[in-house]
Motif scaffolding. Structure first.
Motif, short mmCIF file in Angstrom:
data_model
loop_
_atom_site.label_atom_id
_atom_site.label_comp_id
_atom_site.label_asym_id
_atom_site.label_seq_id
_atom_site.Cartn_x
_atom_site.Cartn_y
_atom_site.Cartn_z
N ARG A 79 0.83 -1.21 0.00
CA ARG A 79 0.00 0.00 0.00
C ARG A 79 0.87 1.26 0.00
NH1 ARG A 79 -5.61 0.15 2.09
NH2 ARG A 79 -6.52 -1.78 1.35
N LYS A 80 1.97 1.22 0.72
CA LYS A 80 2.88 2.36 0.72
C LYS A 80 3.50 2.55 -0.67
CE LYS A 80 6.70 4.35 3.29
NZ LYS A 80 7.61 4.22 4.42
N LYS A 81 3.89 1.45 -1.28
CA LYS A 81 4.51 1.48 -2.62
C LYS A 81 3.60 2.14 -3.64
CE LYS A 81 6.40 -1.70 -6.09
NZ LYS A 81 6.74 -3.11 -6.38
N PHE A 82 2.28 1.90 -3.53
CA PHE A 82 1.33 2.44 -4.51
C PHE A 82 0.52 3.61 -3.97
CE2 PHE A 82 1.97 -2.05 -5.73
CZ PHE A 82 2.66 -1.80 -6.89
N ASP A 83 0.99 4.19 -2.86
CA ASP A 83 0.36 5.38 -2.27
C ASP A 83 -1.13 5.16 -1.97
OD1 ASP A 83 0.52 7.96 -1.25
OD2 ASP A 83 -0.13 8.87 -3.15
N ILE A 84 -1.40 4.05 -1.31
CA ILE A 84 -2.76 3.73 -0.89
C ILE A 84 -2.82 3.90 0.63
CG2 ILE A 84 -4.52 1.93 -0.74
CD1 ILE A 84 -3.16 0.64 -3.23
#
Length: 173
Positions: free
Chosen positions: A77-82
């Protein structure tokens, strides 16, 4: 040409209606003892003379594979800004028109109008023979025209599909 070995084929996609498909059906009739398909829609594409050889077996994941990895979820989620509080709908697989990804985007667009706290993840590629590679660009253009491109994350082929599953709350299949 036949020997005593059993020939079982597993079919995971609808074959394009062309010469390749007709040759495939002929070879299946001659060589295959059993043809395993993963959906009713694929089974329905086989001609009547092959239906006795076709068996429907739905794909599955082992229960242990579905146990969520909290650390993986946070990283993805951090990687994809979620954000943590966002609900993520996802589709994973080969991207072809018959999979209904365009319908998924249209439905997501309607849901997005009333629920602002959601994102969509589409993971996959259209790399097999016969696939129109421009289909993914068409999907991205559709997301733009529906004004949801900022809320839809397109991922290409993923080696670690379980990490993507960890980031998704609702898998659309």
């Amino acid at each position: 040409m036949r020997n005593n070995k059993t020939c079982i084929w597993i079919i995971q996609d609808i074959l394009p209606d062309n010469l390749y498909r007709r040759i495939f059906f002929l070879c299946a009739f001659i060589l295959a003892r059993k043809i395993i398909v993963i959906s009713k829609s694929i089974k329905d594409t086989f001609p009547r003379y092959l239906q006795k050889k076709v068996e429907l077996v739905y794909p599955f994941l082992e229960k242990d594979e579905l146990i969520r990895d909290r650390e993986s979820r946070v990283l993805m989620r951090k990687k994809f800004d979620i954000k943590d509080d966002e609900i993520v709908l996802g589709m994973i697989g080969k991207l072809f028109p018959s999979k209904g990804v365009d319908i998924f985007l249209k439905v997501f667009s309607e849901v997005r109008k009333s629920e602002k706290n959601i994102k969509a993840v589409i993971a996959g590629d259209a790399e097999l023979e016969g696939a129109d590679r421009s289909y993914i660009e068409d999907l991205k253009n559709l997301a733009c025209s529906l004004e949801i491109s900022g809320d839809v994350i397109f991922l290409s082929w993923q080696d670690d599909v379980y990490a993507v599953l960890d980031a998704i709350d609702i898998l659309v299949y």
